[in-house]
Design an enzyme around this catalytic site. Structure first.
Site, short mmCIF file in Angstrom:
data_model
loop_
_atom_site.label_atom_id
_atom_site.label_comp_id
_atom_site.label_asym_id
_atom_site.label_seq_id
_atom_site.Cartn_x
_atom_site.Cartn_y
_atom_site.Cartn_z
N GLY A 1 0.84 -1.19 0.00
CA GLY A 1 0.00 0.00 0.00
C GLY A 1 0.87 1.24 0.00
CB CYS B 1 5.30 -4.14 0.30
SG CYS B 1 6.21 -2.61 0.04
CE1 TYR B 2 0.89 1.22 5.30
CE2 TYR B 2 -0.50 -0.70 5.78
CZ TYR B 2 -0.15 0.63 6.01
OH TYR B 2 -0.83 1.34 6.97
CG HIS C 1 5.61 -5.72 -4.53
ND1 HIS C 1 4.35 -5.53 -4.03
CD2 HIS C 1 6.35 -4.65 -4.14
CE1 HIS C 1 4.31 -4.37 -3.39
NE2 HIS C 1 5.50 -3.82 -3.43
CD GLU D 1 2.49 -8.28 -5.30
OE1 GLU D 1 3.28 -9.07 -4.74
OE2 GLU D 1 2.21 -7.16 -4.86
CB SER E 1 -22.28 -6.31 -27.82
OG SER E 1 -21.20 -7.06 -27.27
N GLY F 1 -19.61 -9.32 -28.58
CA GLY F 1 -18.31 -9.35 -27.91
C GLY F 1 -18.20 -10.60 -27.05
CG ASP G 1 -16.43 -9.44 -21.58
OD1 ASP G 1 -15.60 -10.34 -21.79
OD2 ASP G 1 -16.12 -8.27 -21.29
CE LYS H 1 -12.19 -9.21 -22.86
NZ LYS H 1 -13.39 -8.36 -22.92
CE LYS I 1 -6.13 5.83 -22.83
NZ LYS I 1 -7.37 5.07 -22.76
CD GLU J 1 -12.60 3.76 -30.27
OE1 GLU J 1 -12.71 4.21 -31.44
OE2 GLU J 1 -12.64 2.55 -30.01
#
Ligand code: XMP
Length: 515
Positions: free
Chosen positions: A50, A77-78, A166, A168, A221, A223, A225, A371, A507, A513
């Site tokens: 954190g 860590c924290y 860390h 992870e 849609s 897609g 998901d 995902k 970006k 977009e």
């Protein structure tokens, strides 16, 4: 199940991600979670990193009841500094912030520590300002690094560990093994989190929730998901699930027909397709402002969806009770992660309008999944590979890829150019390597020459990006020959285009977009 208590580190969700890689299920809750209010008993607890300093007023602290659970605890860590703070307070500001790689080695005589079973000397990722100035009471050192004499500590009697680095993040070589040692060997967590098991338990859960006669409605849609969610519902309750696909006139070339065929004939989903292209395009007439386009498309969608839902009369005369939403775990994490002492819980607004008006209960079968797990699930349930790996496509569709006014003619040009670009990307075997690609239509006229004729037509801008989270993105580097082929095809085959350009902005500062 392992409980991850989040202290607000940008890496917290990765802990869960890594545990799942060896099929251990973990849940994340904010560090302020009262243990007495938990409805389940964790097999182990991980205290995340954190951005705070344990010794400062107002910094978050864990509910002390976590130590009465009698289960193994790992502070990262924290989380480690929190353990030290609770057990003797030996935490201070490091002389310098440590950020980046460091080499850690397990102390002589500590080779048998179960957290480091099979691991001795390894590279880790450090990211901290504070560090332990002393060993907390009742703890001993297990591993050290050049800058951290207490890179890993363990309690003398209880199954409690603290690590400064860390495990992870993928930069920590063998971090996954350390987490596995903790979760599987120390906490004895079972490794049964697989998508195959998920299908079975989720179908059961849906059946129980919906009951023997309940009915569910949901938008699809095309897609991954929404398709995976719809397929799960269909497996669970058959035709009592009603999928609705609204053709808003700004989907891609042939998309509506393709999605319809795949979902009905291919996947047996009870689907209604609503052709509302004219209605949407009518409302978009004369509108050039991007946010207005979004609002019009969103509101019109809700109107149509509600009207269609009204018209669906369940066989037993009941009413539709549930609305399906394809919420994924990252959205859930976003809403439950710890955001500081003045925490506010964010809610999802994707279908907010629908929920308020229709008084439906939400059903979110994918809310525990990342995902890539959704994709794995999709493949397992027989959803075509192309659909499972489809690039994301925005709800307002091509409307926000046509700058200026959206008309049927403009949609036609943007669609055809986009189709050629994607077709060539697939042909070149680059589709999976690229995170998102599309063509945008710029309403700027420029002079060209076709045959002996002078032309004066619009511009297509190609966009292709690589990203992991869509928050930042790099433009994709194509071979010149590839771009040449795409440009030639678009100008030759799409009437109304005189020029093709390639967008080479990252970006940030640009967005993905164009609108
Ligand atoms: P930006 O343009 O914000 O895009 O860098 C990041 C990702 O979000 C998608 N996007 C949208 N998706 N409705 C959506 O459903 C929208 O209004 C919208 N705007 C952007 C974009 O396609 C990219 O994947």
């Amino acid at each position: 199940t392992i409980l991850v208590l989040d202290f607000g580190s940008q890496y917290s969700h990765l802990i869960i991600r890594r545990l799942r890689e060896f099929n251990v299920y973990a849940e994340m809750l904010p560090c302020t979670q009262k243990i007495s209010e938990l409805s389940w008993k964790p097999q182990g607890v991980i205290l995340s990193g954190g951005p705070y300093s344990v010794y400062l007023d107002g910094s978050p602290h864990v509910d002390m009841a976590v130590f009465d659970l009698g289960v193994p605890i790992l502070g990262i860590c924290y989380g480690m500094q929190e353990l030290a703070w609770i057990n003797g307070r030996g935490v201070g500001e490091g002389d310098k912030k440590e950020f980046g790689h460091a080499q850690v080695h397990v102390e002589k005589g500590r080779e048998n520590d179960p957290l480091f079973a099979g691991i001795d000397d390894f590279q880790v990722w450090m990211s901290h300002g504070d560090k332990l100035s002393d060993l907390p009471t009742g703890f001993h050192t297990v591993a050290t690094s050049g800058n951290s004499p207490y890179a890993a500590i363990a309690h003398d009697e209880k199954p409690i560990w603290g690590i400064q680095f860390h495990p992870e993040v993928t930069h920590t070589a063998r971090g996954k093994e350390i987490l596995k040692n903790f979760a599987v060997n120390i906490c004895k967590s079972s490794q049964n989190w697989t998508m195959k098991n998920f299908i079975e338990t989720e179908i059961e859960r849906i059946r129980t929730l919906v009951g023997p006669t309940g009915e569910v409605i949901g938008a699809v849609s095309g897609g991954v998901d929404s398709t995976v969610a719809a397929k799960l519902m269909t497996e669970a309750i058959g035709d009592r699930f009603h999928a609705i696909l609204v053709d808003n006139g700004v989907m891609r070339l042939n998309e509506c027909a393709t999605v319809k065929k795949t979902l009905t004939a291919g996947l047996g989903i009870n689907l209604q397709v609503i052709d509302a292209a004219d209605l949407f395009l009518g409302k978009l007439k004369g509108v050039t402002d991007p946010e207005k386009k979004r609002k019009i498309i969103g509101n019109t969608f809700i109107e149509i969806f509600e009207e269609v839902a009204e018209g669906i009369k369940p066989k037993d005369g009941g009413e539709i009770e549930f609305l399906l939403q394809g919420t994924l775990y990252p959205d859930v994490i976003e809403s439950i992660s710890f955001k500081g002492p003045s925490q506010t819980i964010k809610t999802h607004h994707n279908v907010g309008g629908l929920l308020d008006n229709m008084k439906l209960k939400l059903i979110e079968p994918l809310r525990e999944l990342f995902k890539d797990e959704v994709r794995q699930l999709g493949e397992l349930m027989g959803i075509p590979h192309d659909l499972v790996w489809r690039h994301p496509f925005p709800g307002p569709g091509i409307a926000i890829r046509i700058l200026g006014e959206v008309t049927a003619e403009q949609v036609e040009i943007a669609r055809n150019a986009d189709h050629i670009f994607i077709e060539e990307i697939k042909k070149a075997g680059l589709y999976k390597e690229i995170s998102q690609a599309f063509a945008a239509l710029l309403p700027v006229r420029s002079v060209g020459v076709m045959g002996d004729q002078r032309t004066y037509e619009q511009v297509i801008a190609l966009r292709a990006i690589e990203t992991t989270d869509f928050m930042t993105a790099d433009w994709y580097i194509f071979e010149a020959a590839f771009l040449k082929t795409v440009a030639r095809r678009i100008v030759n085959e799409v009437k109304g285009v005189a020029r093709v350009v390639y967008d080479i902005t990252s970006k940030p500062p640009a967005t993905v977009e164009w609108e």
